[in-house]
Write an enzyme that holds these catalytic residues in place. Structure first.
Site, mmCIF file in Angstrom:
data_model
loop_
_atom_site.group_PDB
_atom_site.id
_atom_site.type_symbol
_atom_site.label_atom_id
_atom_site.label_comp_id
_atom_site.label_asym_id
_atom_site.label_seq_id
_atom_site.Cartn_x
_atom_site.Cartn_y
_atom_site.Cartn_z
ATOM 1 N N HIS A 1 -37.553 13.921 -73.388
ATOM 2 C CA HIS A 1 -37.565 15.480 -72.887
ATOM 3 C C HIS A 1 -36.521 16.031 -72.248
ATOM 4 O O HIS A 1 -36.633 17.076 -72.232
ATOM 5 C CB HIS A 1 -39.210 15.944 -72.785
ATOM 6 C CG HIS A 1 -39.273 15.948 -71.277
ATOM 7 N ND1 HIS A 1 -39.043 14.936 -70.347
ATOM 8 C CD2 HIS A 1 -39.746 16.719 -70.523
ATOM 9 C CE1 HIS A 1 -39.212 15.092 -69.251
ATOM 10 N NE2 HIS A 1 -39.660 16.381 -69.205
ATOM 11 N N PRO B 1 -33.052 18.699 -73.034
ATOM 12 C CA PRO B 1 -32.028 19.678 -72.318
ATOM 13 C C PRO B 1 -31.817 18.947 -71.204
ATOM 14 O O PRO B 1 -32.295 17.944 -70.734
ATOM 15 C CB PRO B 1 -33.281 20.708 -71.730
ATOM 16 C CG PRO B 1 -34.583 20.019 -72.077
ATOM 17 C CD PRO B 1 -34.355 19.090 -73.003
ATOM 18 N N ASN C 1 -45.682 18.237 -73.352
ATOM 19 C CA ASN C 1 -46.754 18.044 -72.639
ATOM 20 C C ASN C 1 -48.107 18.355 -73.642
ATOM 21 O O ASN C 1 -48.795 19.377 -73.256
ATOM 22 C CB ASN C 1 -46.872 19.004 -71.436
ATOM 23 C CG ASN C 1 -46.140 18.361 -70.353
ATOM 24 O OD1 ASN C 1 -45.167 17.130 -70.630
ATOM 25 N ND2 ASN C 1 -46.145 18.983 -69.108
#
Length: 471
Positions: free
Chosen positions: A394, A370, A322
């Site tokens: 992400h 992840p 971010n």
């Protein structure tokens, strides 16, 4: 709104209305139906109207609805042509990111220690909305954290110099100005240095289940059956407050600069304007805070693993998802200085890039994707000619809201199911577990495969969970 398939991993939204550039969605055919039904595509279109935007409004394979920008959105604006910076293109959790550490320990040896380690982590790691932090600092020290990031934590004994070499931007970004961080933001962040937070943030003990690229894995410090620890968190209440503060300042500023946007959540200002520069300086302070936050958590894990097993932990990489970064990229055959927004998207630099750590110059920058509780996570690397300004996804990307997940999933049942799979779970509430159930997310394996297929990154290793700490 029509998604036009250009290749099996790339879909296009043609320019229409006030769009200055097209929308480009990176996804597989399997993921496309979920994406097509998501309000996030409206946000891809809205982002394409921003002043100064170049090439396209991009969406990663994990794209889903967010604040202003979609989560999994990438957009760059040309600073020389009044390109804007938008806090909504960074998000409230500024510099939220993922850190991966690799232990000098194999899965079989660790098995008998798992329960004790998880109990120690459960007791040691502050998490939840209002829990304290691992490092109680003075106001003066807090200013040092906002300016120096992880480097200051290491200076004070919380880590080793090698950590900075394996951290994006060497653990700190320049240009931070603590004076532009409000008293309210300071009050929210002061007691939370070294804390995990809640929501989708986690600390997970993992094992390397599969290696796809052995030379690159070796360069990263990974091998089969190795125990690892992954930490996902950000800038806590400090970042949230900074984002809110500057959104409120930019709304009236847009009128002064003659900027109109289709959604007030896209509030923005020219990068070179006072409002744009002030936001970037405050964002840098929050970024440094987030890097220090993950550094403190990593040190707590190191102490516990060392005490229980005698093994050390080396940092593989720490990368944020971010951020708005000032970068130079070739546009129409010439270098241009751009403000690259990556919201729910990570930088994925290729081999030989000057910002890749020197010991990884032949392999490229590690990127971390992840999964969710009970699912795999992936370690990837940047590739030559990477798409979307060398960006990739992400995580898995939500398909259910947290409210929907809590209605449909029993946290108690979920934990029991995971425990039966041999995954130790330590959470603060049944509701918090239910909100982050695997069913609430896209298939992480499909998302990682689409990222590779689209030319965003290359997969290096697959990790599986052994135990998870949740807020």
């Amino acid at each position: 709104m029509e998604l036009i398939e250009e290749t099996p991993f790339r879909f296009r939204i043609e320019r229409h209305g006030d769009m200055r550039v097209p929308g480009l969605v990176f996804a597989s055919r399997a993921l496309a139906p979920d994406i097509a039904g998501d309000k996030a595509l409206e946000q891809v279109v809205n982002v394409a109207t921003l002043p100064g935007i170049v090439l396209a409004s991009y969406a990663m394979p994990d794209v889903h609805w967010g604040y202003g920008f979609p989560i999994g959105g990438v957009a760059a604006t040309d600073i020389a042509t009044d390109g804007v910076v938008s806090p909504g293109g960074v998000g409230f959790d500024i510099s939220c990111g993922v850190r991966l550490l690799a232990a000098d320990l194999d899965r079989a040896t660790f098995a008998s220690k798992l329960t004790a380690v998880m109990d120690d982590l459960d007791a040691a790691i502050p998490r939840g909305f209002r829990r304290g932090g691992l490092w109680q600092v003075s106001r003066g020290e807090f200013g040092e954290i906002l300016t120096k990031g992880a480097a200051y934590a290491i200076e004070r004994g919380h880590g080793v110099p090698r950590d900075l070499r394996r951290c994006e931007d060497q653990g700190r970004v320049d240009g931070a100005d603590p004076d532009l961080v409000s008293d309210r933001a300071v009050a929210r962040g002061l007691g939370q240095v070294g804390s995990l937070g809640s929501g989708n943030h986690f600390l997970e003990v993992q094992a390397v289940a599969e290696i796809y690229d052995e030379p690159t894995a070796n360069a990263f410090g990974l091998h089969a059956d190795q125990v690892c620890v992954m930490i996902h968190c950000g800038s806590r209440g400090l970042g949230h407050q900074i984002c809110g503060d500057h959104l409120r300042l930019m709304e009236p500023a847009m009128r002064r600069y003659g900027i109109e946007v289709p959604d007030r959540q896209l509030a923005c200002a020219p990068v070179h304007s006072p409002e744009g520069q002030d936001y970037l300086a405050a964002m840098a302070a929050a970024t440094n805070y987030a890097r220090a936050n993950r550094q403190l958590l990593a040190e707590a894990v190191r102490r516990i693993i060392l005490a229980r097993t005698g093994a050390g932990l080396d940092l593989v990489y720490d990368v944020s998802h971010n951020l708005a970064a000032i970068e130079t990229h070739d546009i129409d055959g010439r270098p241009r200085l751009l403000c690259v927004h990556r919201k729910g998207a990570t930088r994925a630099l290729p081999p030989g890039h000057p910002d890749v750590p020197a010991d990884l110059t032949e392999s490229g920058q590690p990127t971390l994707i992840p999964g969710t509780m009970g699912t795999a996570s992936f370690v990837c690397t940047g590739v030559e000619n990477g798409q979307a300004f060398h960006s990739t996804c992400h995580g898995a990307g939500r398909v259910w809201s947290r409210h929907a997940a809590a209605r449909n999933i029993s946290g108690k049942t979920l934990r029991a199911d995971l425990e039966r799979q041999g995954i130790a779970v330590r959470g603060l509430s049944w509701k918090g577990l239910a909100e982050e159930a695997p069913a609430a997310y896209k298939d992480i394996t499909a998302v990682a495969a689409a990222s590779e297929g689209a030319g965003l990154c290359r997969t290096v290793a697959r990790l599986v969970p052994l135990g998870v700490i949740k807020g």
